[in-house]
Motif scaffolding. Structure first.
Motif, PDB file in Angstrom:
ATOM      1  N   LEU A   1       0.821  -1.217   0.000  1.00  0.00           N
ATOM      2  CA  LEU A   1       0.000   0.000   0.000  1.00  0.00           C
ATOM      3  C   LEU A   1       0.851   1.262   0.000  1.00  0.00           C
ATOM      4  CD1 LEU A   1      -2.970  -0.892   2.389  1.00  0.00           C
ATOM      5  CD2 LEU A   1      -2.949  -0.797  -0.112  1.00  0.00           C
ATOM      6  N   ASN A   2       1.897   1.299   0.802  1.00  0.00           N
ATOM      7  CA  ASN A   2       2.750   2.487   0.837  1.00  0.00           C
ATOM      8  C   ASN A   2       3.431   2.763  -0.500  1.00  0.00           C
ATOM      9  OD1 ASN A   2       2.026   2.903   3.455  1.00  0.00           O
ATOM     10  ND2 ASN A   2       4.029   2.469   4.356  1.00  0.00           N
ATOM     11  N   PRO A   3       4.094   1.766  -1.111  1.00  0.00           N
ATOM     12  CA  PRO A   3       4.696   2.016  -2.427  1.00  0.00           C
ATOM     13  C   PRO A   3       3.675   2.417  -3.490  1.00  0.00           C
ATOM     14  CG  PRO A   3       5.585   0.014  -1.469  1.00  0.00           C
ATOM     15  CD  PRO A   3       4.447   0.435  -0.594  1.00  0.00           C
ATOM     16  N   ILE A   4       2.493   1.790  -3.467  1.00  0.00           N
ATOM     17  CA  ILE A   4       1.452   2.154  -4.435  1.00  0.00           C
ATOM     18  C   ILE A   4       1.037   3.608  -4.249  1.00  0.00           C
ATOM     19  CG2 ILE A   4      -0.971   1.753  -5.066  1.00  0.00           C
ATOM     20  CD1 ILE A   4      -0.486  -1.234  -4.510  1.00  0.00           C
ATOM     21  N   GLY A   5       0.900   4.019  -2.990  1.00  0.00           N
ATOM     22  CA  GLY A   5       0.544   5.402  -2.704  1.00  0.00           C
ATOM     23  C   GLY A   5       1.586   6.378  -3.213  1.00  0.00           C
ATOM     24  N   SER A   6       2.857   5.999  -3.075  1.00  0.00           N
ATOM     25  CA  SER A   6       3.934   6.876  -3.547  1.00  0.00           C
ATOM     26  C   SER A   6       3.973   6.952  -5.067  1.00  0.00           C
ATOM     27  CB  SER A   6       5.285   6.364  -3.022  1.00  0.00           C
ATOM     28  OG  SER A   6       5.307   6.363  -1.608  1.00  0.00           O
ATOM     29  N   ILE A   7       3.791   5.799  -5.721  1.00  0.00           N
ATOM     30  CA  ILE A   7       3.853   5.766  -7.191  1.00  0.00           C
ATOM     31  C   ILE A   7       2.711   6.555  -7.820  1.00  0.00           C
ATOM     32  CG2 ILE A   7       3.661   4.240  -9.203  1.00  0.00           C
ATOM     33  CD1 ILE A   7       5.075   2.077  -7.488  1.00  0.00           C
ATOM     34  N   PHE A   8       1.497   6.377  -7.283  1.00  0.00           N
ATOM     35  CA  PHE A   8       0.320   7.010  -7.880  1.00  0.00           C
ATOM     36  C   PHE A   8      -0.112   8.276  -7.137  1.00  0.00           C
ATOM     37  CE2 PHE A   8       0.035   2.501  -9.109  1.00  0.00           C
ATOM     38  CZ  PHE A   8      -0.091   2.638 -10.481  1.00  0.00           C
ATOM     39  N   HIS A   9       0.735   8.726  -6.222  1.00  0.00           N
ATOM     40  CA  HIS A   9       0.485   9.975  -5.486  1.00  0.00           C
ATOM     41  C   HIS A   9      -0.877   9.972  -4.798  1.00  0.00           C
ATOM     42  CE1 HIS A   9       4.076  11.477  -7.471  1.00  0.00           C
ATOM     43  NE2 HIS A   9       3.547  11.158  -8.642  1.00  0.00           N
ATOM     44  N   ILE A  10      -1.161   8.861  -4.138  1.00  0.00           N
ATOM     45  CA  ILE A  10      -2.405   8.751  -3.364  1.00  0.00           C
ATOM     46  C   ILE A  10      -2.062   9.089  -1.914  1.00  0.00           C
ATOM     47  CG2 ILE A  10      -4.303   7.238  -2.677  1.00  0.00           C
ATOM     48  CD1 ILE A  10      -3.675   5.522  -5.150  1.00  0.00           C
ATOM     49  N   GLU A  11      -2.427  10.281  -1.502  1.00  0.00           N
ATOM     50  CA  GLU A  11      -1.982  10.804  -0.209  1.00  0.00           C
ATOM     51  C   GLU A  11      -2.423   9.915   0.956  1.00  0.00           C
ATOM     52  OE1 GLU A  11      -2.101  15.006   2.319  1.00  0.00           O
ATOM     53  OE2 GLU A  11      -3.027  14.869   0.327  1.00  0.00           O
ATOM     54  N   PHE A  12      -3.654   9.399   0.887  1.00  0.00           N
ATOM     55  CA  PHE A  12      -4.173   8.577   1.977  1.00  0.00           C
ATOM     56  C   PHE A  12      -3.301   7.343   2.203  1.00  0.00           C
ATOM     57  CE2 PHE A  12      -6.793   4.755   2.900  1.00  0.00           C
ATOM     58  CZ  PHE A  12      -7.081   5.041   4.231  1.00  0.00           C
ATOM     59  N   LEU A  13      -2.926   6.659   1.100  1.00  0.00           N
ATOM     60  CA  LEU A  13      -2.097   5.463   1.223  1.00  0.00           C
ATOM     61  C   LEU A  13      -0.695   5.800   1.694  1.00  0.00           C
ATOM     62  CD1 LEU A  13      -3.119   3.397  -1.949  1.00  0.00           C
ATOM     63  CD2 LEU A  13      -3.931   3.149   0.402  1.00  0.00           C
ATOM     64  N   THR A  14      -0.168   6.926   1.229  1.00  0.00           N
ATOM     65  CA  THR A  14       1.180   7.332   1.617  1.00  0.00           C
ATOM     66  C   THR A  14       1.268   7.601   3.112  1.00  0.00           C
ATOM     67  OG1 THR A  14       1.474   8.341  -0.564  1.00  0.00           O
ATOM     68  CG2 THR A  14       3.046   8.966   1.143  1.00  0.00           C
ATOM     69  N   LYS A  15       0.205   8.161   3.668  1.00  0.00           N
ATOM     70  CA  LYS A  15       0.204   8.519   5.088  1.00  0.00           C
ATOM     71  C   LYS A  15      -0.082   7.340   6.015  1.00  0.00           C
ATOM     72  CE  LYS A  15      -1.034  13.423   4.666  1.00  0.00           C
ATOM     73  NZ  LYS A  15      -2.040  14.459   5.009  1.00  0.00           N
TER      74      LYS A  15
END
Length: 437
Positions: free
Chosen positions: A244-258
């Motif tokens: 989830l964290n890498p996916i959030g970073s790749i697709f700039h999904i703030e919720f997943l990144t946080k």
């Protein structure tokens, strides 16, 4: 807390060499590492108080890794004790059939190692299946072990096992990042495994009737194993959450990144969910205890490796290594895989080798401008090149699993090394020279 002194480079080198020699002499690895750290500190000019400070600082540096290794024990306990790893292995071999037997055995070992089972245990799980297939398809024991060991090595560099955790935390990157980075090296390692095992299928001794007969006493009945669907829940949950964290970073999904879902949370959670899915929730305490017992030796070695790492990082050795490589006009990038290769060979253990390499040479590797993720991938893949030497436990566990004597088991070493080297060269080219990381 500061150590209060910089130990001389030669004393740090003496301490490291002493630790390695003691390990080769079969002294307990933890005591070997602690003694090496103490002797090196004292020789390097530290007094008794400063020596203790060096050991404490080094040990404190691995606490984060220890916590995550203990968390991984929960997942490993569920996968191994519930029989779900056995289910995955048998399903893969059955579905691919006899025509692809070597590929199926290598892939099965790769998969169950990749989902968190220790590589010696993975080989023990698949070995009975391999011997049955080898007898039926006239495949030699040499080819079978190359398939299992090579598949295990490929899976080991993309798994949430202690070695991957050590590589990630040693360079301050996420566990999932290292697993993703090592995926292509793992695939090429699997390809090399299948190629070598296929070429060797008529070389060496054949599987005998008594080898098959000896399996029946410890064999697990298929009816006692969990279903494939329920067996997949634990690894699937862990992989999805870790990604989830890498996916959030790749697709700039703030919720997943946080979310910041660390392995410390993810692995035990996945183990609990998987146990409940298999209807084994009442056995969680047993699984946890089994997983913890398997991690005890790893945790103790981590503390010892942290101590020797504290000696080296509080010495002038890392700077001297940098200076030496610069003077020799070699690429500093090669220090990453070489340190992993040498330390794992000395300890005959991937986990211990990666821990020693990151703790001892991590600062020097980064000093050449190598990106942390690239460094982690190269050290990690270097750790599987010659970690299967006879002074380690893996060599003997796998020999017993395949009913081989020492001479016959030794014939596999070269082929296992070629497979590991394939992974290490691939990672070095990708991240060291093409800078894909």
């Amino acid at each position: 807390m500061e150590a209060g002194i910089t130990v001389t480079w030669w004393a740090a080198l003496v301490g490291l060499a002493l630790a390695i020699i003691l390990i080769l002499k079969k002294l307990n690895p933890v005591y070997s590492l602690l003694l090496g750290a103490i002797v090196g500190s004292l020789l390097g000019g530290a007094n008794l108080v400063q020596t203790i400070n060096i050991l404490i600082i080094g040990s404190q540096s691995v606490v984060g890794t220890i916590l995550r290794v203990l968390a991984a024990g929960m997942l490993a306990g569920v996968m191994m004790e519930s029989g779900s790893a056995d289910t995955l292995a048998r399903t893969i071999v059955t579905k691919l059939g006899d025509r692809l037997a070597i590929f199926a055995l290598a892939l099965a070992t790769m998969v169950i190692t990749a989902v968190g089972v220790f590589i010696p245990v993975a080989v023990l799980i698949v070995a009975p299946i391999a011997l049955e297939a080898g007898k039926r398809m006239h495949i030699s024991k040499l080819a079978l072990l190359v398939a299992l060991s090579g598949g295990g090595k490929a899976g080991n560099i993309i798994s949430p096992n202690p070695n991957t955790i050590a590589a990630a935390k040693g360079f301050g990157v996420e566990l999932s990042q290292v697993m993703i980075a090592d995926f292509i090296p793992a695939v090429l390692g699997l390809a090399m495994t299948v190629l070598l095992a296929s070429l060797l299928k008529n070389k060496g001794s054949s599987v005998l009737d008594e080898d098959i007969a000896s399996l029946t006493a410890d064999a697990v009945e298929n009816s006692d194993l969990p279903s494939l669907k329920s067996s997949l829940v634990t690894p699937a949950t862990a992989i999805i959450l870790l990604l989830l964290n890498p996916i959030g970073s790749i697709f700039h999904i703030e919720f997943l990144t946080k979310l910041n879902l660390d392995a410390l949370y993810v692995l035990p959670f996945a183990a609990i969910v998987g146990a409940l899915a298999m209807g084994q929730g009442h056995k969680l305490r047993t699984y946890a205890q089994a997983g913890m017992s398997r991690m005890t030796d790893v945790v103790l070695i981590l503390l010892g490796a942290g101590a020797i790492g504290g000696l080296i990082t509080n010495s002038s050795l890392p700077q001297q290594v940098i200076n030496l490589i610069k003077v020799s006009h070699l690429s500093g990038t090669i220090l990453a895989p070489i340190s992993g290769i040498l330390m794992a060979a000395a300890a005959a253990s991937t986990s211990t080798g990666v821990i020693l390499a990151t703790g001892s040479f991590g600062k020097a590797i980064l000093g050449f401008g190598v990106a942390p993720l690239a460094a982690a991938a190269m050290v990690h893949t270097g750790g599987i090149v010659i970690d299967h030497l006879p002074h380690g436990n893996y060599f003997h566990v796998t020999a017993n699993a395949m009913h081989m004597d020492i001479a016959e088991r030794s014939k596999c070493i070269l082929y296992e090394s070629i497979i590991g080297l394939t992974c290490a060269i691939t990672a070095t080219v990708m991240f060291g020279f093409l800078h894909l990381g």
